[in-house]
Design an enzyme around this catalytic site. Structure first.
Site, PDB file in Angstrom:
ATOM      1  N   CYS A   1      -1.708  41.152  16.286  1.00  0.00           N
ATOM      2  CA  CYS A   1      -1.220  40.033  15.469  1.00  0.00           C
ATOM      3  C   CYS A   1      -2.330  39.021  15.163  1.00  0.00           C
ATOM      4  CB  CYS A   1      -0.050  39.348  16.157  1.00  0.00           C
ATOM      5  SG  CYS A   1      -0.318  38.946  17.891  1.00  0.00           S
TER       6      CYS A   1
ATOM      7  N   HIS B   1       0.800  31.906  15.464  1.00  0.00           N
ATOM      8  CA  HIS B   1      -0.527  31.760  16.050  1.00  0.00           C
ATOM      9  C   HIS B   1      -1.408  30.894  15.149  1.00  0.00           C
ATOM     10  CE1 HIS B   1       0.623  34.655  18.921  1.00  0.00           C
ATOM     11  NE2 HIS B   1      -0.025  35.713  18.503  1.00  0.00           N
TER      12      HIS B   1
END
Length: 330
Positions: free
Chosen positions: A130, A237
């Site tokens: 990711c 994130h």
């Protein structure tokens, strides 16, 4: 597009359930739809496009029914065992685990960056980590214009990247309860520790970012270093990316390159406190870029702040985008 038979493996997990949500939104031409998980989760009922489906136990015969594409998010050991079985039955697997990412026979794909690599598949396509996905979406167009010489990653990664266990650790930690997933409390804390430590002092997460960036950009000798940190944020994130280029650049031109690149939204107006935020990125598939400023300590350096939803773009949506491209070629 022709109608296809599609399966989701690991359907009851955080990414698996997001697969279903993204597939509904994208409205792929699915004829037959199958959901698989471990024996523990078999029998669970999930709704897709208004219809209820019963999750089946994943077995060695699960793919004996003409499945065209299978989206896997069930962990590395499951992928190592079952992805080759699925591929041997004519199914193309898009795998979200780390099991196949660095296999030289398996393409590692981010559709905005290296869609041409999909055609190299031999039945398995790997979805990158990711944190790597959102980074390379921003790096690729800049590499094309200015040629990247070196990359320094510092990441601020949400607890959802550690699955439901990570999510619960933050929820419970905010109530004062001890952690079960992480080695230290994550509430009101930052842990410079994602995945296990290796002999050279880097964590596996940091090594994944380094190696995957090189593979996706087809630059095996690119100088890359990373420090990955888990922060007390539920989802999305954030990354500070420092890039050194071979070629000089004009800052306003570089910003325009990013604005015109697929999958990127530039949010960069510091005078009005406009910059990418994890809270705003959640629920979106785009990668948000801001805090774009010259690194004045080197000749051709830039700093970027890059934010994305790690469960959507960092996992489920990237895999579904790959499936869309596969279907167009069928």
């Amino acid at each position: 597009m022709k109608k296809i038979n599609l399966a989701v493996v690991g359907a009851t997990g955080m990414v698996g359930r997001t697969f279903l949500k993204v597939l509904e939104e994208k409205n792929l031409p699915i004829e037959n739809f199958y959901l698989f998980a471990s024996a523990r989760s078999a029998g669970t009922k999930l709704t897709f496009k208004g219809k209820e489906y019963v999750v089946e136990e994943l077995t060695e015969t699960s793919f004996d029914r003409g499945i065209d594409i299978a989206l896997f998010s069930a962990g590395g050991s499951t992928s190592l065992k079952f992805a080759p079985i699925a591929a041997s039955k004519g199914c193309i697997v898009v795998d979200n685990s780390s099991a196949w990412r660095m296999d030289p026979e398996v393409p590692l794909v981010v559709p905005e960056v290296n869609p041409e690599d999909i055609k190299l598949n031999k039945g398995i396509i790997a979805n990158p980590n990711c944190s790597t996905i959102q980074a390379v979406v921003a790096l690729k167009p800049l590499d094309e214009y200015y040629t990247i010489k070196r990359v320094i990653y510092s990441t601020y990664q949400a607890v959802s990247g550690a699955g439901m266990g990570g999510w619960r650790d933050l929820e419970e930690g905010l109530k004062g309860n001890p952690p079960k997933k992480f080695p230290h409390p994550i509430a009101n804390n930052c842990l410079p520790h994602i995945d296990v430590f290796t002999e050279n002092g880097y964590t596996k997460e940091e090594i994944k970012m380094i190696n995957e960036t090189r593979k996706i950009l087809h630059k095996p000798d690119l100088k890359v270093t990373a420090t990955t940190v888990r922060v007390p944020v539920f989802n999305s994130h954030s990354e500070s990316i420092n890039i050194e280029f071979e070629k000089p650049f004009e800052l306003n031109e570089l910003v325009e390159v990013l604005k015109k690149s697929p999958g990127i939204i530039v949010e960069d107006d510091p005078a009005n406190n406009v910059y990418p935020l994890a809270a705003n990125a959640t629920g979106h598939d785009e990668v948000f870029v801001g805090r774009i400023r010259r690194d004045e300590s080197v000749d051709n350096g830039i700093n970027l702040w890059v934010v994305a939803d790690n469960i959507r773009k960092g996992a489920a949506s990237n895999a579904v985008q790959i499936a869309e491209l596969l279907i167009k070629d069928m």
